[in-house]
Design a protein around this motif. Structure first.
Motif, PDB file in Angstrom:
ATOM      1  N   GLY A 208      35.981  59.011  46.387  1.00 48.06           N
ATOM      2  CA  GLY A 208      37.140  58.930  46.967  1.00 48.06           C
ATOM      3  C   GLY A 208      37.650  59.841  47.649  1.00 48.06           C
ATOM      4  O   GLY A 208      36.660  60.250  48.836  1.00 48.06           O
ATOM      5  N   ARG A 209      39.281  59.697  47.985  1.00 50.00           N
ATOM      6  CA  ARG A 209      40.051  60.482  48.893  1.00 50.00           C
ATOM      7  C   ARG A 209      39.531  62.120  48.285  1.00 50.00           C
ATOM      8  O   ARG A 209      39.420  62.556  47.029  1.00 50.00           O
ATOM      9  N   LYS A 210      39.316  62.275  49.843  1.00 50.44           N
ATOM     10  CA  LYS A 210      39.148  64.595  49.474  1.00 50.44           C
ATOM     11  C   LYS A 210      40.375  64.570  49.822  1.00 50.44           C
ATOM     12  O   LYS A 210      40.507  65.329  50.926  1.00 50.44           O
ATOM     13  N   PHE A 211      41.203  66.190  49.065  1.00 51.42           N
ATOM     14  CA  PHE A 211      42.400  66.752  49.982  1.00 51.42           C
ATOM     15  C   PHE A 211      41.883  68.376  49.178  1.00 51.42           C
ATOM     16  O   PHE A 211      41.411  68.803  48.189  1.00 51.42           O
ATOM     17  N   ARG A 212      41.746  69.330  50.394  1.00 47.24           N
ATOM     18  CA  ARG A 212      41.444  70.655  50.294  1.00 47.24           C
ATOM     19  C   ARG A 212      42.679  71.802  49.899  1.00 47.24           C
ATOM     20  O   ARG A 212      43.507  71.514  51.179  1.00 47.24           O
TER      21      ARG A 212
END
Length: 221
Positions: A208-212
């Motif tokens: 999936g999309r990943k936000f750090r």
């Protein structure tokens, strides 16, 4: 793909402390999104802004049809009906059965017809493979079963978005994988699922999309 959540230049504070600054992103319908970062990096704070528990300090923030920068107290129950929330620590009512836990939520969100309410509870329990557990008390269930009930509770009002804050944090790996499979099925049926986690195995196995989250900022990987 329509944007369900849109943040631009958002600042989030806890009291006077800046937790996140210059937050900008869009999340659309049916997406699978990870929020990644250490404990205290701001993942839960961001989730709290989605359902009105924490205000937007600055910037522009839209969720569904709501302008979160102008959110009024009377609007908060309405926005929470459109968001399902899955907590790490379950937050079930331990003095009542599984069915009574779910009926309590339906009554709190405006349902009145008892026959329809019971039928709907049974339908949702079937979605999470817990149809035979309606009469059980929470303490009679395993951790994985309790989390399935929490997911059932999150689905009661057919939300557009499900937020899962460390949903497998209190579970063993096998049970955690079963919960992730269940969340994935919910996403594949068209619901946006946003998961705060620090478990790299889930990120590797469920794409999936990943936000750090790091240094008070969010970057997409």
């Amino acid at each position: 793909m329509a944007a369900l959540i849109k943040y631009s230049g958002v600042e989030i504070r806890q009291e006077e402390q800046v937790v996140l600054r210059d937050v900008s992103f869009e999340i659309g319908e049916g997406e699978w999104v990870y929020l990644l970062g250490r404990v205290g990096s701001g993942k839960s704070s961001l989730l709290k802004t989605f359902y009105g528990e924490l205000p937007i300090a600055a910037g522009q923030a839209q969720l569904l049809e709501y302008d979160l920068t102008k959110l009024r107290r009377r609007q908060i129950p309405h926005i929470r009906r459109k968001i399902g929330i899955v907590f790490q620590d379950f937050q079930l009512l331990f003095d009542r059965t599984v069915e009574e836990n779910l009926l309590f939520v339906l009554r709190a969100t405006g349902w009145r017809n008892k026959k329809m309410m019971r039928a709907h509870v049974q339908d949702v329990l079937e979605q999470v493979d817990m149809a035979t557990k309606a009469y059980k008390m929470p303490h009679q269930l395993s951790g994985g079963e309790q989390q399935r009930i929490v997911i059932a509770r999150a689905l009661l009002n057919s939300p557009a978005i499900v937020l899962a804050d460390e949903p497998t944090g209190n579970l063993d790996n096998q049970t955690g994988a079963e919960i992730m499979e269940l969340l994935k099925a919910i996403q594949q049926a068209g619901t946006t699922v946003i998961i705060a986690t620090h478990n790299p195995a889930w990120v590797r196995d469920y794409h999936g999309r990943k936000f750090r989250f790091e240094n008070n900022k969010i970057t997409e990987e």
